[in-house]
Design an enzyme around this catalytic site. Structure first.
Site, PDB file in Angstrom:
ATOM      1  N   GLU A 115       9.217  -5.718 -19.666  1.00 45.31           N
ATOM      2  CA  GLU A 115       7.978  -6.309 -20.172  1.00 45.31           C
ATOM      3  C   GLU A 115       7.876  -6.339 -21.690  1.00 45.31           C
ATOM      4  O   GLU A 115       7.268  -7.240 -22.247  1.00 45.31           O
ATOM      5  CB  GLU A 115       6.767  -5.549 -19.595  1.00 45.31           C
ATOM      6  CG  GLU A 115       6.543  -5.749 -18.110  1.00 45.31           C
ATOM      7  CD  GLU A 115       6.107  -7.160 -17.764  1.00 45.31           C
ATOM      8  OE1 GLU A 115       5.303  -7.741 -18.526  1.00 45.31           O
ATOM      9  OE2 GLU A 115       6.574  -7.693 -16.737  1.00 45.31           O
ATOM     10  N   SER A 127     -19.321  13.534  33.117  1.00 43.00           N
ATOM     11  CA  SER A 127     -19.351  14.919  33.588  1.00 43.00           C
ATOM     12  C   SER A 127     -18.936  15.926  32.535  1.00 43.00           C
ATOM     13  O   SER A 127     -19.097  17.133  32.755  1.00 43.00           O
ATOM     14  CB  SER A 127     -18.440  15.069  34.813  1.00 43.00           C
ATOM     15  OG  SER A 127     -18.964  14.345  35.907  1.00 43.00           O
TER      16      SER A 127
END
Length: 778
Positions: free
Chosen positions: A154, A420
Site C-alpha cells: 500500500e 411433563s
C-alpha cells in the site's frame, strides 16, 4: 525623387522608404542592386571610405528564434509560467477549502467505536461485539507480518514521506496511463487514515484537498508507528470487520497476534477491494492477491524467497461464509444483558463469562449429531441446549442448530410448553404437603370438570406410588396431585425455584401447559441437584475495562434455600427412577447417577429432557420453529439421546459422584421405616433423620395410618400453610370446598371421582389401603 543634403551629397531614398543612414547596410545593398551592382555617384566624386563597423546580419537573428531549440526554450518558458499560475490556483483552492474546515486547533482523533470482548472461563475469546468487531491492538501485540505486508503493498515509502508521496503519486499516474484504466492509487496510508477518520467517501476535489491538509496535520502530531497502528485498527477489511483483530477472527478464527505470513498477506490484499477479494467470497481471488503482496514484501526485503514458498502453502484456501458457532448465541445474550449492568458502553470492555468453550463445542456437536442422524426422518429441524452448574452459572448454551442460518436463541427467548418436564414441581409441592414417594394414588381414567387427562400410551396401571407415577410420567396422577396441592401452591414452588414466566392457575398445569423458556426450566432443576438452593442462571461473571477497572461482578455466591434437604433427596431418588426404569432410559450415563424428567407436548410439537448429575444440570429441546408436529418424538427420544451424548462428553475424565442424598430410599435401621439417606451421616439440616412413608404392610401400620394420624409429618420441615383445608387423621386431604361447582376459586375444576364412575364425592384424597380392604382381600 532626389534631394541634396547639407554637405552637398545626394541622399538616395532607402528600400524601406525611410532616409538612408551611413550605417544602413541594407540600404546600400539595395542601391547597389538597383545600379546593376556598381556604385556610381554624380560628379565623379570619389566614394567615401568604408567604416569599420561590425556587421549585423538578419539570418542569424532569425535562426536564433526558430528551430528545435527555440521551440524547447519557448516550451520551458511557458511551462514555468503555467506552473506558477497553477501553483497560484492550487494555493487559492487550498486556502478556500481550508477556510471551510474547522480550525486546526480543534482537530482531534475521533474515538474508536467501543468493542466488547467476550471471553470464556479460560480467557479465550468467544466473540467480539461492537461497530468494529474487534479490539484495538498495538503494533507490538499484532503479528509483525501484518504491518510489513500492508506497507509493502500500500505505501512502500511510508516511513520516508511527509504524509503525501509525490513519487508514489507520479508512479500511479504513469501506471494508470499505461494501463488505460485505474490500477493503482496514489494515496498514502496517512491519507487513507485521514479519509477514514474525518471525511466522507465521496470523490470530490474539496475532499481531496482536505485529505492532504489532514494528512500533513497527522504527520506533524503523531509518530509514524502511531499513524500505522491507528490505520490498522480502523481500516475496513470486509464482512463488517474493522481493524486487523476483527478481520483475523472473522476470516481465520484467530487473533491478529497469531496470524502467519500467508494470512497476513491475505489481510493486506483485502485493502484494495475488501468485498471482491474476501476469502469468504472468492478464495481464488484472495490467494492471487496474496501472492502479489508476498512478491512486494520480497521486493522490499521484508521476507526471503524461502519464506515466500512457505507462506504460499500457509495461505488459507477458504473462509467461513459468516460468523458461525454456538458461542455467538452466548455473545448475543451478553449484549442483551450488558446495558442493564453497566449502562451504555463508551469504551472497550472485557466481559468474562461462565462459558466453558469445550463444553460449548460438545453441546453443539451433540445436537447436530442427533439432528443429522434422525431429525430428517422424524421431522425435527431445530434443537436447543442449556447446561448449568449448581451455582446457576451457564456452562454451555446452544440456541439453535446453526447460528449462521438463524440467530434466534431458542434456549433463552423461545417460550414453549414444557409438557411433563414440569411435573417435578407438582411432585415437590405434594411432598411439601406431607406426601412421600411411597404415597399411593390410583392411575385410572378421571375427569376434572370438562377435562379428562389421559396417559401418553392411553393405558392405566391402577394403584401406584408417587415414585412409580413420576418414573412412568402418568398424567392422571399428576392431575390428581395438582388438585391435592392446589395450582397456586405448585406455581409458588415453581417461582421459588426459578421459573419466571407467568403460569396459569389451572389443573392442566400438571401437564406443563404454561409456556416457559428452556433456560429457566433448566435452572429450576438445578435446585434439585445442588441440595435445595436457588440457582439463578447467569452468564456474565465480570465486566472490566481494557485497563482492568472492574465495572461489574456478579453476586450469586450466596443463594437462598428454596427446598429442604429432605425434599431434595426424595425428589432426586424419584427422578433417578425416570432414567433407570421410566421414560428416560435413553439418558443413562454409564458409571454416573443421573436424574431427570422427560416432557412431550401435544402431537409431539415439543420434546424435552431435563436432567442432572452431581456436576451439571442440562436441558434439551427438540422441535420446529413453526410448531409443526414431529413424528412421535418424545422427550425420551431425541432429547434424551442428545442429553446423554453431551453429558458423557462433559463428564469424561471426571470421577463419578453420587446425587444429593445418594439418590436412594433406604431402610432406617432404627425403626425399619424407609429413609431418604442424607449426605454424609444421613441427617437432615436440622439433625433429624429424613424418612419417607412406606405403604402400610401390617394391620398395626394400617390402623396407625387410618386412625392414628401421620406421625411422619413431624419429621418434615414446616410445610407451606394451606389456604384451604387441613390434614386429617386419615392423612392429607384436599381443601374441603373443592367440588364440582363449588367455590374453590378454581373455575370449573373438580376432584377425581370413582374410577370409571360419576363424580359423586368432593374428596381429592388419594386412594389408600384400609383395614376393611385388607379384611375383604382387596
Amino acid at each position: 525623387m532626389a534631394g541634396r543634403g547639407r554637405s552637398g551629397d545626394r541622399i538616395e531614398p532607402s528600400f524601406s522608404g525611410r532616409p538612408a543612414r551611413d550605417d544602413d547596410e541594407f540600404s546600400l545593398d539595395a542601391d547597389d542592386r538597383i545600379a546593376g551592382g556598381r556604385s556610381q555617384r554624380r560628379g565623379g566624386s570619389k566614394p567615401p571610405p568604408q567604416r569599420a563597423a561590425p556587421r549585423r546580419q538578419r539570418e542569424p537573428r532569425e535562426r536564433e528564434g526558430g528551430g528545435f531549440f527555440g521551440f524547447m526554450r519557448r516550451m520551458v518558458y511557458w511551462c514555468v509560467v503555467l506552473f506558477i499560475w497553477a501553483g497560484i490556483g492550487v494555493a487559492g483552492l487550498v486556502v478556500y477549502y481550508g477556510s471551510r474546515m474547522p480550525s486546526a486547533s480543534t482537530w482531534a482523533i475521533p474515538e474508536r467505536p467501543p468493542n466488547v470482548k467476550i471471553t470464556a472461563v479460560d480467557g479465550s475469546v468467544i466473540a467480539n461485539r461492537g461497530a468494529t468487531g474487534g479490539e484495538a491492538l498495538s503494533l507490538e501485540n499484532m503479528s509483525p507480518y501484518i504491518p510489513e505486508a500492508v506497507i509493502a503493498i500500500e505505501d512502500r515509502r511510508f516511513y520516508s514521506h511527509f504524509g503525501v508521496d509525490p513519487l508514489g503519486l507520479g508512479r500511479a499516474i504513469v501506471t494508470n496511463l499505461t494501463a488505460g484504466h485505474m490500477v493503482q492509487g496514489g494515496s498514502t496510508l496517512t491519507q487513507q487514515l485521514a479519509k477514514n477518520l474525518f471525511l466522507s467517501p465521496e470523490r470530490t476535489l474539496e475532499r481531496k484537498v482536505q485529505e492532504v491538509l489532514l494528512s500533513l496535520w497527522l504527520e506533524q502530531k503523531y509518530t509514524k508507528d502511531q499513524i500505522l497502528a491507528m490505520y490498522l485498527n480502523r481500516v475496513f477489511f470486509g464482512s463488517n470487520a474493522y481493524g486487523v483483530e476483527a478481520a483475523s477472527r472473522r476470516y481465520f478464527n484467530k487473533s491478529a497476534r497469531d496470524v502467519n505470513l500467508g494470512e497476513a498477506a491475505v489481510l493486506a490484499g483485502l485493502l484494495k477491494a475488501p468485498s471482491r477479494l474476501s476469502p469468504a467470497r472468492d478464495a481464488d481471488a484472495a490467494n492471487a492477491r496474496a501472492q502479489l503482496v508476498l512478491a512486494a514484501m520480497r521486493e522490499q526485503g521484508f521476507i526471503t524467497d524461502s519464506e515466500v514458498k512457505t507462506a504460499m502453502s500457509q495461505t488459507p484456501a477458504s473462509a467461513k461464509s459468516y460468523w458461525s458457532g454456538a458461542g455467538h448465541y452466548v455473545a448475543d445474550m451478553v449484549m442483551d444483558q450488558l446495558p442493564s449492568l453497566i449502562g451504555d458502553v463508551k469504551e472497550d470492555v472485557i466481559v468474562d463469562t461462565t462459558i466453558d468453550k469445550s463444553l460449548e463445542k460438545k453441546a453443539e456437536q451433540s445436537l447436530v449429531d442427533v439432528l443429522d442422524k434422525e431429525g430428517g426422518k422424524l421431522d425435527a429441524s431445530q434443537a436447543a441446549l442449556v447446561s448449568i452448574d449448581g451455582t446457576g452459572a451457564i456452562r454451555a448454551l446452544v440456541g439453535g442448530r446453526d447460528y449462521a442460518t438463524s440467530q434466534f436463541n431458542r434456549a433463552v427467548k423461545a417460550k414453549r410448553q414444557p409438557g411433563s418436564s414440569f411435573k417435578p414441581f407438582v411432585y415437590a409441592a405434594a411432598l411439601e404437603k406431607g406426601l412421600t414417594p411411597y404415597s399411593v394414588f390410583n392411575d385410572a381414567p378421571i375427569r376434572i370438570g370438562d377435562w379428562t387427562p389421559e396417559n401418553y400410551e392411553k393405558k392405566y396401571n391402577g394403584e401406584v406410588t408417587l415414585a412409580t407415577a413420576l418414573a412412568k410420567s402418568l398424567n392422571t396422577v399428576a392431575a390428581q396431585l395438582v388438585m391435592y396441592d392446589g395450582p397456586d401452591q405448585v406455581i409458588k414452588l415453581a417461582h421459588r425455584l426459578g421459573i419466571e414466566s407467568e403460569l396459569q392457575p389451572n389443573a392442566s398445569i400438571a401437564l406443563g401447559t404454561s409456556e416457559v423458556s428452556l433456560m429457566e426450566l433448566t435452572a429450576s432443576y438445578a435446585a434439585f441437584m445442588n441440595g435445595g438452593y436457588k440457582a439463578t442462571p447467569h452468564v456474565i461473571r465480570r465486566v472490566t475495562t481494557a485497563e482492568g477497572k472492574v465495572l461489574y461482578e456478579n453476586t450469586y455466591d450466596s443463594p437462598p434455600r428454596v427446598l429442604s434437604e429432605q425434599i431434595v433427596a426424595q425428589m432426586d431418588a424419584m427422578m433417578m427412577g425416570v432414567i433407570d426404569n421410566g421414560t428416560g432410559k435413553s439418558a443413562k450415563i454409564p458409571g454416573w447417577q443421573a436424574a431427570g424428567k422427560t416432557g412431550t407436548t401435544q402431537n409431539s410439537r415439543d420434546a424435552l429432557f431435563v436432567g442432572f448429575t452431581s456436576n451439571l444440570t442440562t436441558g434439551v429441546w427438540f422441535g420446529n420453529d413453526d410448531g409443526k408436529p414431529m413424528k412421535k418424538v418424545t422427550g425420551g427420544g431425541l432429547p434424551a439421546k442428545a442429553w446423554k451424548e453431551f453429558m458423557i462428553a462433559a463428564h469424561k475424565g471426571l470421577s463419578p459422584a453420587p446425587l444429593f442424598g445418594n439418590g436412594q430410599l433406604t431402610a432406617d435401621p432404627n425403626n425399619g421405616q424407609p429413609m431418604a439417606e442424607a449426605p454424609g451421616n444421613g441427617q437432615s439440616g436440622s439433625g433429624q433423620p429424613m424418612t419417607a412413608e412406606a405403604p402400610p404392610s401390617t394391620i398395626g401400620g394400617i390402623i396407625s395410618g387410618v386412625f392414628g394420624g401421620n406421625d411422619n409429618a413431624n419429621r418434615y420441615p414446616q410445610a407451606p400453610v394451606r389456604q384451604q383445608g387441613a390434614t386429617s387423621g386419615n392423612g392429607p386431604v384436599p381443601p374441603a370446598d373443592i367440588a364440582e361447582g363449588g367455590g374453590s376459586g378454581y373455575e370449573g375444576m373438580v376432584p377425581p371421582g370413582d374410577v370409571g364412575g360419576a363424580q359423586t364425592t368432593s374428596s381429592v384424597q388419594p386412594r389408600r389401603t384400609t383395614l376393611l380392604d385388607l379384611i375383604m382381600g382387596q
